[in-house]
Design a protein around this motif. Structure first.
Motif: not given
Length: 315
Positions: A236-237, A245-247, A259-267
């Motif tokens: 997890v990047g 090349d990464d893929e 490749y790029f996780m986006a944190v998100y607001s979550n109850s």
């Protein structure tokens, strides 16, 4: 109310103190009097217009940065049942979106908040929002860390890293962590099983058969991390900018790759973080505390790239 407005993208001199109108809430929101704000690398990247989110916020007037807060509920929307006047709460507000946390008062969806555990301060609570959520969501949403896994956590002394170590140990995983030699003792006290000094050791040559990598450095570090993973492992990047090349390298080993996780607001996730804080499983490390008038200093500290744990601003 007091607020810090980003007048234009660029240096810290563009963070300008202003008096603006106190925001109004809708029926699903609460108004919070802010006691502490956590400063994250994304704050700096948006300020410098080096994060994709900056383009989404470019039209905002006023543009107010910040997402991590802890404070007291002073107004409650008609549909909100989870919180009452006077409740102490914390959370990551409206991420990915316009959080507007650099202010004396902030509007938040009730779904983005949890009650602040009584055993921690507002400073500790604010520090435990985005960074702790990132670590937890990486291990639970984007990947699935198991108790039998051997996990490699890069930049383990940083904001996300030091929470990730604690969460991984709580899960029961075997934890290998990278940091500089100067932060070795700090990382070992977090409970890691092995420490690697990234300045002295080529981890891709020293390690093998890793089940899960939390990759927060970016660049060539991603492909180096792929090399130490087992086939069908997980990576997890946390940084944008992955390459073809990464893929290719990840697919060649049949990895589960984010490749790029986006944190998100979550109850449910912020409430889970609250439970870990209350039980003492998670203990935020605060390296620097600045006053609201010292916001520029807080940004400059983050820009050093050498912060151990978290930076917090108090009101």
């Amino acid at each position: 109310m007091k607020a810090i407005v980003l007048k234009t993208f660029g240096g810290v001199e563009n963070l300008v103190h202003q008096d603006i109108e106190k925001p109004e809430i809708n029926e699903n929101q609460v108004l919070i009097q802010v006691r502490a704000i956590s400063i994250n690398p994304v704050d700096v990247k948006v300020r410098n217009r080096k994060a994709p989110l900056a383009e989404d916020l470019a039209h905002c007037n006023p543009l107010i940065l910040g997402w991590d807060i802890s404070g007291e509920v002073v107004e409650v929307g008609n549909n909100v049942t989870r919180f009452r006047l006077g409740d102490e709460v914390f959370g990551m507000i409206n991420f990915v979106g316009h959080g507007m946390a650099y202010a004396e008062y902030v509007v938040a969806s009730a779904e983005h908040l949890a009650l602040k555990p009584q055993n921690i301060s507002h400073i500790e609570a604010a520090a435990s929002a985005m960074a702790a959520l990132t670590a937890w969501q990486a291990f639970d949403r984007y990947g699935k860390l198991r108790s039998t896994d051997k996990v490699l956590i890069h930049a383990a002394s940083g904001g996300v890293g030091h929470f990730a170590v604690q969460i991984a140990k709580h899960v029961g995983a075997y934890v290998i962590a990278t940091s500089s030699a100067s932060n070795r003792d700090f990382v070992l006290k977090l409970g890691v099983d092995e420490h690697v000094d990234y300045q002295d050791v080529n981890f891709e040559q020293a390690l093998k058969n890793i089940d899960f990598v939390l990759e927060s450095v970016g660049g060539e570090n991603f492909q180096k991390s792929v090399r130490v993973l087992k086939p069908f492992g997980t990576i997890v990047g946390l940084n944008s900018g992955h390459t073809n090349d990464d893929e290719i390298s990840a697919k060649a080993k049949h990895l589960h790759a984010c490749y790029f996780m986006a944190v998100y607001s979550n109850s449910s996730d912020i409430q889970y973080i609250a439970s870990l804080l209350e039980s003492g499983v998670l203990k935020p490390h605060i390296s620097h505390v600045f006053s609201f008038d010292e916001m520029a200093k807080a940004h400059l500290q983050i820009e050093t790239g050498r912060t151990v744990g978290k930076v917090v601003v108090t009101l």
